[in-house]
Scaffold this motif. Structure first.
Motif, PDB file in Angstrom:
ATOM      1  N   HIS A  42      -2.820  11.662  -3.972  1.00 16.09           N
ATOM      2  CA  HIS A  42      -4.101  12.192  -4.455  1.00 16.09           C
ATOM      3  C   HIS A  42      -3.959  12.978  -5.749  1.00 16.09           C
ATOM      4  O   HIS A  42      -4.924  13.566  -6.218  1.00 16.09           O
ATOM      5  CB  HIS A  42      -4.770  13.049  -3.377  1.00 16.09           C
ATOM      6  N   ASP A  86       4.634  12.999  -1.337  1.00 14.10           N
ATOM      7  CA  ASP A  86       3.484  12.096  -1.465  1.00 14.10           C
ATOM      8  C   ASP A  86       2.560  12.667  -2.547  1.00 14.10           C
ATOM      9  O   ASP A  86       2.029  13.768  -2.400  1.00 14.10           O
ATOM     10  CB  ASP A  86       2.783  12.030  -0.090  1.00 14.10           C
ATOM     11  N   LYS A 104      -6.190   4.570  -5.706  1.00 15.12           N
ATOM     12  CA  LYS A 104      -7.160   5.665  -5.869  1.00 15.12           C
ATOM     13  C   LYS A 104      -7.440   5.849  -7.366  1.00 15.12           C
ATOM     14  O   LYS A 104      -8.277   5.136  -7.893  1.00 15.12           O
ATOM     15  CB  LYS A 104      -6.648   6.899  -5.141  1.00 15.12           C
ATOM     16  N   HIS A 110       0.137  13.201   5.924  1.00 15.65           N
ATOM     17  CA  HIS A 110      -0.655  11.992   6.178  1.00 15.65           C
ATOM     18  C   HIS A 110      -0.022  11.137   7.281  1.00 15.65           C
ATOM     19  O   HIS A 110       1.195  11.128   7.466  1.00 15.65           O
ATOM     20  CB  HIS A 110      -0.731  11.188   4.876  1.00 15.65           C
ATOM     21  N   THR A 159       0.057   5.888  -5.088  1.00 20.20           N
ATOM     22  CA  THR A 159      -0.784   4.730  -4.768  1.00 20.20           C
ATOM     23  C   THR A 159      -1.377   4.136  -6.039  1.00 20.20           C
ATOM     24  O   THR A 159      -1.554   4.841  -7.043  1.00 20.20           O
ATOM     25  CB  THR A 159      -1.923   5.126  -3.808  1.00 20.20           C
ATOM     26  N   SER A 186       0.867  -1.195   0.000  1.00 25.81           N
ATOM     27  CA  SER A 186       0.000   0.000   0.000  1.00 25.81           C
ATOM     28  C   SER A 186       0.894   1.231   0.000  1.00 25.81           C
ATOM     29  O   SER A 186       2.104   1.130   0.297  1.00 25.81           O
ATOM     30  CB  SER A 186      -0.886   0.014   1.251  1.00 25.81           C
ATOM     31  N   ALA A 187       0.302   2.387  -0.279  1.00 30.52           N
ATOM     32  CA  ALA A 187       1.094   3.621  -0.182  1.00 30.52           C
ATOM     33  C   ALA A 187       1.414   3.914   1.283  1.00 30.52           C
ATOM     34  O   ALA A 187       2.420   4.542   1.594  1.00 30.52           O
ATOM     35  CB  ALA A 187       0.336   4.776  -0.814  1.00 30.52           C
ATOM     36  N   TYR A 188       0.540   3.455   2.176  1.00 29.56           N
ATOM     37  CA  TYR A 188       0.809   3.632   3.610  1.00 29.56           C
ATOM     38  C   TYR A 188       2.137   2.953   3.960  1.00 29.56           C
ATOM     39  O   TYR A 188       3.036   3.571   4.535  1.00 29.56           O
ATOM     40  CB  TYR A 188      -0.343   3.034   4.434  1.00 29.56           C
TER      41      TYR A 188
HETATM   42  C1  LIG Z   1      -1.886  11.405   1.491  1.00 28.59           C
HETATM   43  C2  LIG Z   1      -2.002   9.921   1.580  1.00 28.59           C
HETATM   44  N1  LIG Z   1      -0.881   9.183   1.513  1.00 28.59           N
HETATM   45  C3  LIG Z   1      -0.924   7.839   1.585  1.00 28.59           C
HETATM   46  C4  LIG Z   1      -2.126   7.177   1.728  1.00 28.59           C
HETATM   47  C5  LIG Z   1      -2.149   5.689   1.790  1.00 28.59           C
HETATM   48  O1  LIG Z   1      -2.610   5.155   0.579  1.00 28.59           O
HETATM   49  P1  LIG Z   1      -3.003   3.623   0.450  1.00 28.59           P
HETATM   50  O2  LIG Z   1      -4.480   3.559   0.527  1.00 28.59           O
HETATM   51  O3  LIG Z   1      -2.454   3.159  -0.845  1.00 28.59           O
HETATM   52  O4  LIG Z   1      -2.348   2.922   1.597  1.00 28.59           O
HETATM   53  C6  LIG Z   1      -3.313   7.900   1.800  1.00 28.59           C
HETATM   54  C7  LIG Z   1      -4.607   7.197   1.948  1.00 28.59           C
HETATM   55  O5  LIG Z   1      -5.682   7.700   1.850  1.00 28.59           O
HETATM   56  C8  LIG Z   1      -3.251   9.305   1.733  1.00 28.59           C
HETATM   57  O6  LIG Z   1      -4.366  10.053   1.806  1.00 28.59           O
END
Ligand SMILES: Cc1ncc(COP(=O)(O)O)c(C=O)c1O
Length: 416
Positions: free
Chosen positions: A216, A213, A247, A141, A244, A113-115
């Motif tokens: 979005h 990042d 989205k 974030h 990511t 994930s991006a997280y």
């Molecule tokens: C600014 C930002 N970075 C990273 C993420 C994480 O993205 P992902 O859903 O791929 O984990 C989000 C998730 O909403 C986000 O808003």
């Protein structure tokens, strides 16, 4: 310790503040999106979705779903392991190459994930760049914050988008230590852009790495949807771009893109990359199809721009206060979790409009809001229905029509 009591007391306290979250079980119908089916008290009801991050609706695109099913039929579902141990398919390799090309970088690296991409990449950089000082925008974030915090390094938080404050903090830092400036190109909850050019200038002046990042923005902004960095022609000036697949590209997973040494270093040292199974090959394959479609879909981006403006204009006419910006994210602040929840319930129960109230910890306490997003599948009649429903709810609940005063805005404490 009475563990049971601890957890139940914490939940009681959360509920008493109106901050307890409930998930709605929503199946987004492929053929009739934005219509969706909600399972509600044992029954089903039709709702219309107004808060999806599947911005271009590519998760339901026939070519994307076809790729996904084809690869499942050829390779099966799971990837079989970590990237190191049998989890690297040709689809993973090709997707990384496509992402590198998308951002005009030498290489890219996939994460679940991006997280995880943010958390693990920043943790790895912070842990290993000796004496590093980090400069982080106050609205960053949670994944960025976690990566920095977990590494336990010196972190200077600068006021949101305030480059004067950033420079003040950079001046106080030791000139000889490594530095990283961490920020977003488009802030997810406010829909506001960052001053990219100015931050890059400061990074150069103070010899800092830039970590951006673009979660979005990728897919929606810039030529071929290559992000705001590309829109400004600044790809070369950002060291590490995070994005990511979940989205605009409608899949799941995240990535970082950078020069080949940085990517090879993260690949070799980041625990959040090394010690977790890779994404299913079908997801990687569907992401490739999806990104290629997104690159050719200027008409979809135009549609979102046009319709977001149309909603803003409708909100202005109705005097429903919202945060002005020029993005696809339309924040309507209610500044109270109970009001926000009450309005959301009325919207779905009376009008079939599904919009999730946004609470702490996603936003600071007292800054509760709706975060409206539109997709190319929303039609003009859907927009009219949505605006009429909001108007009705604002009337029924006697909600504020005018902009909040400066004092009210200031009362909102920033927790990050
Ligand atoms: C600014 C930002 N970075 C990273 C993420 C994480 O993205 P992902 O859903 O791929 O984990 C989000 C998730 O909403 C986000 O808003």
């Amino acid at each position: 310790m009475n563990y049971k009591k601890f957890f139940s007391d914490e939940l009681i306290s959360l509920k008493s503040q109106g901050l307890y979250r409930k998930f709605r079980a929503i199946n987004r119908n492929k053929t009739s999106f934005p219509k969706a089916t909600e399972r509600f008290e044992g029954n089903e009801r039709e709702v219309e979705v107004w808060c999806s991050n599947d911005y271009l609706n590519l998760s339901q695109h026939p070519e994307v779903t076809k790729t996904s099913v084809q690869v499942i039929n050829e390779l099966g579902t799971g990837s079989g392991g970590t990237r190191n141990i049998s989890g690297t398919s040709t689809y993973h390799v090709d997707l990384e190459q496509l992402l590198a090309d998308l951002h005009r970088k030498e290489a890219a690296l996939l994460f679940p994930s991006a997280y995880t991409a943010n958390q693990s990449t920043l943790w790895t950089l912070c842990k290993n760049l000796e004496g590093v000082e980090v400069f982080s925008d106050e609205l960053n974030h949670a994944s960025l914050i976690q990566g920095i915090k977990n590494a336990n390094v010196e972190c200077h938080v600068f006021r949101h988008n305030d480059t004067e404050h950033l420079e003040e903090l950079l001046k106080t830092a030791n000139a000889n230590t490594p530095k990283i400036i961490v920020f977003e190109s488009l802030y997810s909850m406010e829909g506001l852009r960052s001053p990219l050019q100015k931050i890059i200038e400061l990074a150069k002046r103070y010899d800092a790495l830039t970590y951006l990042d673009e979660v979005h923005s990728v897919g929606l902004y810039g030529p071929e949807g290559r992000g705001i960095t590309a829109e400004k022609g600044l790809e070369e000036d950002i060291d590490i771009i995070n994005g990511t697949l979940s989205k605009s590209f409608g899949q799941m997973g995240g990535y970082v893109a950078a020069n080949s040494d940085i990517i090879d270093y993260i690949r070799s040292f980041a625990p959040g990359f090394i010690f977790t199974s890779s994404m299913n090959p079908s997801i990687a394959a569907a992401s490739i199809t999806s990104i290629k479609i997104a690159m050719q879909s200027e008409h979809l981006r135009d549609n979102i721009r046009h319709n977001s403006d149309r909603i803003r204009s409708g909100l202005r006419d109705l005097e429903i206060p919202f945060l002005e910006n020029d993005s696809h994210i339309i924040p309507i602040h209610l500044y109270d979790p109970r009001l926000c929840k009450g309005a959301a319930n009325l919207l779905i129960e009376k009008h079939g409009i599904y919009i999730q109230p946004v609470f702490h910890p996603t936003v600071p306490k007292g800054d509760e809001r709706f975060r409206v997003t539109i997709t190319p599948r929303h039609e003009a009649s859907d927009i009219d229905h949505f605006l009429n429903a909001l108007d009705d709810v604002w009337k029924s609940m006697d909600l504020k029509r005018a902009e909040p005063t400066q004092a009210e805005k200031k009362a909102v404490s920033r927790i990050y």
